[in-house]
Design a protein around this motif. Structure first.
Motif, mmCIF file in Angstrom:
data_model
loop_
_atom_site.group_PDB
_atom_site.id
_atom_site.type_symbol
_atom_site.label_atom_id
_atom_site.label_comp_id
_atom_site.label_asym_id
_atom_site.label_seq_id
_atom_site.Cartn_x
_atom_site.Cartn_y
_atom_site.Cartn_z
ATOM 1 N N GLY A 4 -1.845 25.114 -14.663
ATOM 2 C CA GLY A 4 -3.271 25.115 -14.989
ATOM 3 C C GLY A 4 -3.978 26.420 -14.675
ATOM 4 N N GLU A 5 -3.249 27.428 -14.181
ATOM 5 C CA GLU A 5 -3.865 28.720 -13.855
ATOM 6 C C GLU A 5 -3.451 29.754 -14.903
ATOM 7 N N SER A 6 -4.255 30.815 -15.043
ATOM 8 C CA SER A 6 -3.837 31.910 -15.918
ATOM 9 C C SER A 6 -3.280 33.046 -15.061
ATOM 10 N N LEU A 7 -2.325 33.763 -15.628
ATOM 11 C CA LEU A 7 -1.660 34.839 -14.894
ATOM 12 C C LEU A 7 -2.657 35.916 -14.434
ATOM 13 N N GLU A 8 -3.724 36.118 -15.230
ATOM 14 C CA GLU A 8 -4.719 37.151 -14.887
ATOM 15 C C GLU A 8 -5.452 36.808 -13.592
ATOM 16 N N SER A 9 -5.487 35.545 -13.225
ATOM 17 C CA SER A 9 -6.222 35.175 -12.016
ATOM 18 C C SER A 9 -5.343 35.238 -10.762
ATOM 19 N N VAL A 10 -4.063 35.608 -10.933
ATOM 20 C CA VAL A 10 -3.149 35.693 -9.782
ATOM 21 C C VAL A 10 -3.201 37.098 -9.193
ATOM 22 N N SER A 11 -3.416 37.207 -7.885
ATOM 23 C CA SER A 11 -3.356 38.547 -7.303
ATOM 24 C C SER A 11 -2.029 38.796 -6.592
ATOM 25 N N ARG A 12 -1.481 37.803 -5.900
ATOM 26 C CA ARG A 12 -0.224 38.028 -5.171
ATOM 27 C C ARG A 12 0.580 36.748 -5.049
ATOM 28 N N LEU A 13 1.900 36.900 -5.021
ATOM 29 C CA LEU A 13 2.788 35.785 -4.693
ATOM 30 C C LEU A 13 3.332 36.032 -3.287
ATOM 31 N N VAL A 14 3.416 35.002 -2.486
ATOM 32 C CA VAL A 14 3.964 35.137 -1.136
ATOM 33 C C VAL A 14 5.110 34.142 -0.972
ATOM 34 N N LEU A 15 6.328 34.691 -0.835
ATOM 35 C CA LEU A 15 7.519 33.856 -0.643
ATOM 36 C C LEU A 15 7.686 33.578 0.839
ATOM 37 N N THR A 16 7.897 32.324 1.192
ATOM 38 C CA THR A 16 8.159 32.020 2.600
ATOM 39 C C THR A 16 9.666 32.067 2.863
ATOM 40 N N ALA A 17 10.011 32.558 4.066
ATOM 41 C CA ALA A 17 11.409 32.642 4.497
ATOM 42 C C ALA A 17 11.514 31.930 5.839
ATOM 43 N N SER A 18 12.522 31.075 5.985
ATOM 44 C CA SER A 18 12.677 30.392 7.279
ATOM 45 C C SER A 18 13.041 31.408 8.366
ATOM 46 N N GLY A 19 13.637 32.515 7.941
ATOM 47 C CA GLY A 19 14.084 33.518 8.902
ATOM 48 C C GLY A 19 15.547 33.338 9.276
ATOM 49 N N GLY A 20 16.145 32.193 8.917
ATOM 50 C CA GLY A 20 17.556 31.949 9.245
ATOM 51 C C GLY A 20 17.756 31.811 10.744
ATOM 52 N N PRO A 21 19.030 31.754 11.192
ATOM 53 C CA PRO A 21 19.283 31.480 12.603
ATOM 54 C C PRO A 21 18.992 32.656 13.551
ATOM 55 N N PHE A 22 18.834 33.876 13.042
ATOM 56 C CA PHE A 22 18.732 35.029 13.953
ATOM 57 C C PHE A 22 17.339 35.612 14.102
ATOM 58 N N TRP A 23 16.429 35.241 13.207
ATOM 59 C CA TRP A 23 15.089 35.788 13.277
ATOM 60 C C TRP A 23 14.447 35.484 14.637
ATOM 61 N N ALA A 24 14.635 34.246 15.101
ATOM 62 C CA ALA A 24 13.992 33.820 16.346
ATOM 63 C C ALA A 24 14.769 34.268 17.581
ATOM 64 N N ARG A 25 15.874 34.994 17.378
ATOM 65 C CA ARG A 25 16.680 35.460 18.516
ATOM 66 C C ARG A 25 16.777 36.978 18.473
ATOM 67 N N PRO A 26 15.666 37.672 18.803
ATOM 68 C CA PRO A 26 15.668 39.139 18.679
ATOM 69 C C PRO A 26 16.709 39.810 19.567
ATOM 70 N N GLU A 27 17.208 39.067 20.588
ATOM 71 C CA GLU A 27 18.192 39.651 21.509
ATOM 72 C C GLU A 27 19.616 39.582 20.931
ATOM 73 N N ALA A 28 19.800 38.748 19.873
ATOM 74 C CA ALA A 28 21.157 38.549 19.348
ATOM 75 C C ALA A 28 21.712 39.852 18.779
ATOM 76 N N ASP A 29 22.963 40.187 19.159
ATOM 77 C CA ASP A 29 23.634 41.357 18.618
ATOM 78 C C ASP A 29 24.227 40.953 17.262
ATOM 79 N N LEU A 30 23.646 41.484 16.187
ATOM 80 C CA LEU A 30 24.022 41.023 14.846
ATOM 81 C C LEU A 30 25.467 41.377 14.494
ATOM 82 N N ASP A 31 26.037 42.398 15.155
ATOM 83 C CA ASP A 31 27.434 42.731 14.886
ATOM 84 C C ASP A 31 28.385 41.715 15.504
#
Ligand code: MG
Length: 358
Positions: A133-160
């Motif tokens: 029901g919206e027109s494309l001209e009225s859209v300014s931005r799309l925002v995709l949500t990301a859960s962050g996966g298992p490591f986002w909340a563990r900044p101390e985790a060594d990704l290697d």
């Protein structure tokens, strides 16, 4: 009554699609099932194993069959591209779960789509619903949500040092191994950014990613007047599947509605581009064009496969994709060029086999 063909019938999306179809026998009927190495447990008028002789031609015949109304594309990777294009050219509705199709060949696919392409990816289903029901001209931005996966909340985790089991333990969604690893590197969101750009015709510079650990808000759309719409729901793929199959009708009782008082709080955080460079890399590949998104997609598939085989540390997946992109000479915009870019990236990894930094 809509007759449905499922490409990827034994996978996670395929089996949930069968569940939705069985729940609504007055709406849908299975016409054909295409599976990989496993045969589907259910029967249908047409059943094709992708590894049998002549499968490619039989699949094309099935997705363009006069009795077929909807094709659900849920095959992982590049094999989804040809049958999806064939179905769209035959004027079928395509419910698309394989984001690779749009990442690799967004322009080619959208040129055939003509409103017949419906997203199953939960974020894109959310944006699609917000845009009704919206027109494309009225859209300014799309925002995709990301859960962050298992490591986002563990900044101390060594990704290697991340093990395969840790990377496969997604906190919110139950999905196949490839997309679960993509969700841990956040490359999944990079691919989804390119997917959203093509699907909705919104510029790459007007699509953002935000971390939302609860995975209840599936994405947001900002409008020019300052209004923001979001779609909320429990993380359950049967809902976007039912929406894609049933549109424009909403099927009753697909999943229980998310109750605000039970959800309690919703958190949103910016994405750290230094720890998770995948979204930026995908954005640059899409801006570069000339086969770069197809190269990104294939390089990522190969790097994830190498990680799952224990040949590449988790923290080297995205740098390996970046290295492949940096070496990629570029191709053209047509289907052969897109497939050549895909093949180039796979050959690049084959040549590196045994020389990856384990
Ligand atoms: Mg998604």
């Amino acid at each position: 009554m809509k007759r449905v063909v499922i490409l990827g019938a034994t996978g996670s999306i395929g089996s949930q699609t069968l569940e939705v179809i069985q729940r609504f026998p007055d709406h849908f009927q299975v016409l054909g099932l295409v599976s990989g190495r496993r045969s589907p447990s259910q029967t249908a008028p047409y059943v094709i194993r992708a590894d049998e002789a002549g499968a490619e031609a039989r699949i094309e015949e099935l997705v363009t069959h006069p009795d077929c109304d909807i094709v659900v594309t849920a095959i992982p990777g590049a094999q989804a591209l040809r049958p999806t294009l064939a179905a769209l050219r035959a004027k079928k509705i395509v419910a698309l779960a394989s984001k690779e199709v749009l990442v690799m060949a967004g322009e080619l696919v959208m040129a055939e789509a003509q409103q017949r392409l419906r997203p199953i990816d939960s974020e894109h289903s959310a944006i699609w619903q917000c845009l009704w029901g919206e027109s494309l001209e009225s859209v300014s931005r799309l925002v995709l949500t990301a859960s962050g996966g298992p490591f986002w909340a563990r900044p101390e985790a060594d990704l290697d040092a991340v093990s395969v089991a840790e990377a496969l333990a997604h906190p919110r969604w139950s999905m196949g191994p490839k997309v679960t690893v993509d969700s841990a590197t956040i490359m999944n969101k990079g691919l989804e950014l390119i997917e959203a750009h093509h699907l909705f015709g919104v510029g790459l510079d007007r699509i953002d990613v935000v971390i939302h650990p609860q995975s209840v808000v599936h994405s947001l759309v900002e409008f020019v007047d300052g209004s923001v719409k979001a779609q909320l729901g429990h993380p359950d793929m049967r809902l976007p599947i039912a929406i894609a199959l049933g549109y424009p009708e909403r099927l009753p009782g697909v999943i229980p509605a998310a109750q605000a008082a039970e959800v309690g709080r919703l958190d949103f955080h910016p994405l750290d581009p230094d720890r998770f460079p995948a979204v930026g890399l995908a954005r640059r590949a899409a801006e570069a064009g000339k086969g770069a998104p197809a190269c990104l997609n294939a390089a990522n598939e190969e790097a994830v496969a190498a990680f799952l085989r224990g040949e590449l540390p988790f923290g080297r997946i995205i740098p390996a994709v970046a290295a492949a992109l940096a070496a990629f000479p570029g191709t053209g915009p047509d289907l052969d060029a897109v497939l050549a870019a895909d093949e180039w990236a796979r050959d690049y990894f084959k040549a590196k086999s045994g020389k990856l930094p384990a």
